[in-house]
Design a protein around this motif. Structure first.
Motif, mmCIF file in Angstrom:
data_model
loop_
_atom_site.group_PDB
_atom_site.id
_atom_site.type_symbol
_atom_site.label_atom_id
_atom_site.label_comp_id
_atom_site.label_asym_id
_atom_site.label_seq_id
_atom_site.Cartn_x
_atom_site.Cartn_y
_atom_site.Cartn_z
ATOM 1 N N GLU A 118 0.922 -1.196 0.003
ATOM 2 C CA GLU A 118 -0.049 0.100 -0.175
ATOM 3 C C GLU A 118 0.780 1.150 0.031
ATOM 4 O O GLU A 118 1.753 1.390 0.771
ATOM 5 N N TRP A 152 -4.229 7.155 -1.217
ATOM 6 C CA TRP A 152 -5.232 7.121 -0.408
ATOM 7 C C TRP A 152 -5.688 8.656 0.235
ATOM 8 O O TRP A 152 -4.531 9.260 0.736
ATOM 9 N N LYS A 172 -8.460 -1.569 4.697
ATOM 10 C CA LYS A 172 -7.948 -2.437 3.610
ATOM 11 C C LYS A 172 -6.689 -3.280 4.088
ATOM 12 O O LYS A 172 -6.777 -4.429 3.573
ATOM 13 N N MET A 209 -7.544 3.136 4.232
ATOM 14 C CA MET A 209 -6.362 2.300 3.769
ATOM 15 C C MET A 209 -5.960 1.391 5.012
ATOM 16 O O MET A 209 -5.613 0.174 4.802
#
Length: 324
Positions: free
Chosen positions: A147, A152, A161, A158
């Protein structure tokens, strides 16, 4: 290392008190709420040798998550952690996840930009072997897709996720380590065959052939036993607990005080199909015992069971390999 020796779900490697008090604290809270145990260096017992203790904690974890911030490379401690994490990835199949927190992944990979300048300062006075080892570790971790916080707009999304991804990887490794995928899939197929045999015996049963009704009932009971064993195994593996909650008393995952319902819709379909076939078999057996033909000759439960198996196959998550 045997799975039984794995003490922590996740080891977090990061740098900076500011990061610990902001992003990492929120991430750890969400992970803990989902029943995921996290080890950070603040959990070390006073008096323990630092590096050997960290190496042990990394090896006791299923997953390492590396939070690469702008100043990560300013710590030789973090760089040594990273080397050990990647060594475990290579030798033990240890899963490594990356978060590029306000830093360009290419700067980590190539040690360029401000990240590279900080790395050069850390390497000052170090041996050539240390510099080479750290540089290779940063290159390797920079090549692991993860990530990127810059992509984001909402940091909390985030984090959600990341927590989902960690949960999925933990589930996949758990089934792989225990042989669940192959062994329990075989039991599900056996279960379907028992369901079909039970339905067929129901259709053949009559007052002249009452033993078929008894065979059908026996097959249904065996099917229920297998389904119960499968469900019990999953409940224990996920540490789910039974709770009397509205609207349905059920098993719940250990997250947010056991508020998240355990199991998938496919699990429910398969289980209730087994129960349904057992009820059909019990009714027909009861009738034949009283000298009357059973009222149900065609059962739809095996068909629903087969549909559930197909749905389950499409919903199946891939096994995580050591390269993940």
């Amino acid at each position: 290392m045997a799975s039984s020796s794995l003490k922590y779900n996740l080891f977090a490697s990061f740098y900076g008190q500011g990061l610990r008090q902001t992003f990492l604290s929120h991430l750890c809270r969400h992970l803990n709420e989902n029943g995921i145990t996290v080890f950070t260096n603040q959990d070390l017992v006073r008096g323990e040798p630092v590096l050997p203790s960290l190496v042990q904690r990394i090896r006791e974890s299923r997953i390492s998550i590396v939070v690469l911030s702008q100043k990560y490379a300013s710590s030789s401690w973090c760089l040594n952690e990273l080397v050990e994490i990647l060594r475990c990835r290579e030798t033990m199949g240890h899963i490594v996840m990356t978060i590029f927190y306000r830093v360009d992944p290419s700067h980590v990979r190539n040690q360029t930009g401000d990240f590279g300048n900080i790395f050069v300062q850390t390497c000052a006075g170090k041996t050539e072997e240390e510099r080479r080892m750290w540089s290779q570790a940063l290159t390797d971790v920079g090549n692991i897709a993860g990530e990127d916080s810059r992509n984001w707009d909402n940091e909390s999304k985030m984090i959600e996720k990341i927590v989902r991804d960690v949960s999925d990887k933990l589930n996949a490794t758990m089934w792989a380590k225990t042989g669940y995928s192959n062994g329990m899939a075989f039991l599900v197929v056996i279960n379907l065959l028992l369901e079909i045999a039970s339905a067929g015996a129901d259709q053949l049963s009559s007052t002249r052939k009452p033993y078929f009704a008894k065979v059908s009932l026996l097959m249904s009971v065996l099917s229920l036993i297998l389904s119960t064993l499968d469900f019990t195994y999953k409940i224990r593996a996920h540490k789910a607990r039974f709770r009397f909650k509205w609207p349905i008393p059920w098993f719940y995952y250990p997250s947010r005080g056991y508020n998240r319902i355990f199991g998938s819709s496919t699990d429910a379909i398969l289980f209730f199909c087994v129960v349904g076939q057992l009820i059909v078999s019990a009714i027909n057996c009861s009738f034949t015992e009283r000298g009357r033909d059973g009222p149900i000759k065609v059962s739809v439960w095996p068909l629903f069971f087969a549909i559930g198996m197909v749905v389950s196959k499409f919903m199946e998550k891939p096994t995580i390999s050591k390269e993940s």
